[in-house]
Write an enzyme that holds these catalytic residues in place. Structure first.
Site, mmCIF file in Angstrom:
data_model
loop_
_atom_site.group_PDB
_atom_site.id
_atom_site.type_symbol
_atom_site.label_atom_id
_atom_site.label_comp_id
_atom_site.label_asym_id
_atom_site.label_seq_id
_atom_site.Cartn_x
_atom_site.Cartn_y
_atom_site.Cartn_z
ATOM 1 N N THR A 87 -20.635 -15.019 -42.392
ATOM 2 C CA THR A 87 -19.925 -13.996 -41.633
ATOM 3 C C THR A 87 -18.505 -14.505 -41.418
ATOM 4 O O THR A 87 -18.256 -15.703 -41.462
ATOM 5 C CB THR A 87 -20.578 -13.700 -40.259
ATOM 6 O OG1 THR A 87 -20.641 -14.902 -39.505
ATOM 7 C CG2 THR A 87 -21.962 -13.096 -40.432
ATOM 8 N N SER A 88 -17.596 -13.592 -41.183
ATOM 9 C CA SER A 88 -16.186 -13.950 -41.035
ATOM 10 C C SER A 88 -15.874 -14.580 -39.685
ATOM 11 O O SER A 88 -14.934 -15.334 -39.561
ATOM 12 C CB SER A 88 -15.301 -12.723 -41.217
ATOM 13 O OG SER A 88 -15.497 -12.187 -42.492
ATOM 14 N N GLN A 89 -16.668 -14.245 -38.678
ATOM 15 C CA GLN A 89 -16.390 -14.732 -37.327
ATOM 16 C C GLN A 89 -17.671 -15.207 -36.670
ATOM 17 O O GLN A 89 -18.761 -14.701 -36.946
ATOM 18 C CB GLN A 89 -15.767 -13.631 -36.485
ATOM 19 C CG GLN A 89 -14.447 -13.150 -37.046
ATOM 20 C CD GLN A 89 -13.940 -11.921 -36.321
ATOM 21 O OE1 GLN A 89 -14.598 -11.371 -35.455
ATOM 22 N NE2 GLN A 89 -12.754 -11.474 -36.683
ATOM 23 N N GLN A 120 -20.146 -12.735 -34.850
ATOM 24 C CA GLN A 120 -20.924 -11.757 -35.615
ATOM 25 C C GLN A 120 -22.372 -12.238 -35.746
ATOM 26 O O GLN A 120 -22.893 -12.416 -36.841
ATOM 27 C CB GLN A 120 -20.292 -11.543 -36.984
ATOM 28 C CG GLN A 120 -18.924 -10.898 -36.918
ATOM 29 C CD GLN A 120 -18.259 -10.814 -38.282
ATOM 30 O OE1 GLN A 120 -18.373 -11.716 -39.098
ATOM 31 N NE2 GLN A 120 -17.563 -9.718 -38.519
#
Length: 184
Positions: A8-10, A13
Site C-alpha cells: 500500500t502507498s501509505q 491504508q
C-alpha cells in the site's frame, strides 16, 4: 511455490493492506512479502527481497497490477527479472498468469492500458491546474522566505549576518541573500 507481494502507498491504508494479505493467503501463497511505501518516490525493499527469494518454477502473486509496477517499463523490467529466474507472475484481480503465452499477452496489453490511463489522468490534472492558475485559484505553495522578507530585512538592518538570520527564521542562507539583494 506461490510467493505473495502486497503493498500500500501509505501506512494508514490498513484495510487495503489486510485485504491483500487475505487474498494472497486464499490464493495459496506460502510466503508473503509486504510493505507500505509509495511506489513512486521510494525504493521497494520487500519487492526486491521477494524477487531475490523466488526460485525456478515459483510464481510471484500480487492482487492487482498497480500494487506491483509503476509503469509499463517498470512492469517489463520486473517480468524480465522473473523470467530470467524462470518464475511466473500471477495477478489475481485480472486472472492473469504469465506461465502461459496467453497470460503473457494479456499482461502486456493490460500494462499498456494502465499506463495509458495514468498518462490521461496526469494530462487532465495538468489541464485543471493550468485552468485554476489562469483563474487565480491555484497559486502554488507560497515561498517561505518571501513570506518572511520583512523579518529578514529588519534583522539584516540590525546588523545580523545571513547565517544567523537563516538559522533564526528557518530558511536557507541563499534565500536570505536573495531577499536582501531584492530589497536593495
Amino acid at each position: 511455490m506461490f510467493v505473495g507481494y502486497s503493498r500500500t502507498s501509505q501506512i494508514d491504508q490498513v484495510a487495503g493492506y489486510e485485504a491483500q494479505l487475505r487474498d494472497l493467503h486464499a490464493a495459496g501463497c506460502e510466503k508473503i512479502f509486504g510493505e507500505q511505501v509509495s511506489s513512486v518516490n521510494s525504493s521497494r525493499p520487500e519487492l526486491e527481497r521477494a524477487i531475490e527469494f523466488v526460485r525456478e518454477n515459483d510464481v510471484l502473486v500480487v492482487t492487482r497490477l498497480d500494487r506491483l509496477a509503476r509503469s509499463v517499463s517498470d512492469l517489463s523490467q520486473i517480468v524480465a527479472r522473473l523470467e530470467a529466474k524462470q518464475v511466473g507472475l500471477k495477478i489475481l484481480d485480472m486472472a492473469i498468469d504469465t506461465t502461459s503465452p496467453t497470460g503473457r499477452l494479456l499482461m502486456n496489453l493490460v500494462g499498456s492500458i494502465a499506463q495509458f490511463e495514468r498518462e490521461i489522468m496526469l494530462a487532465r490534472q495538468r489541464e485543471g491546474i493550468a485552468k485554476a492558475k489562469a483563474e487565480h485559484k491555484f497559486m502554488g505553495r507560497a515561498p517561505t522566505a518571501r513570506r518572511k522578507a520583512s523579518q529578514i530585512i529588519e534583522m539584516h538592518l540590525a546588523g545580523r549576518g545571513a547565517s544567523e538570520i537563516a538559522a533564526a527564521i528557518g530558511v536557507g542562507r541563499s534565500s536570505v541573500y536573495r531577499i536582501i539583494a531584492d530589497a536593495n
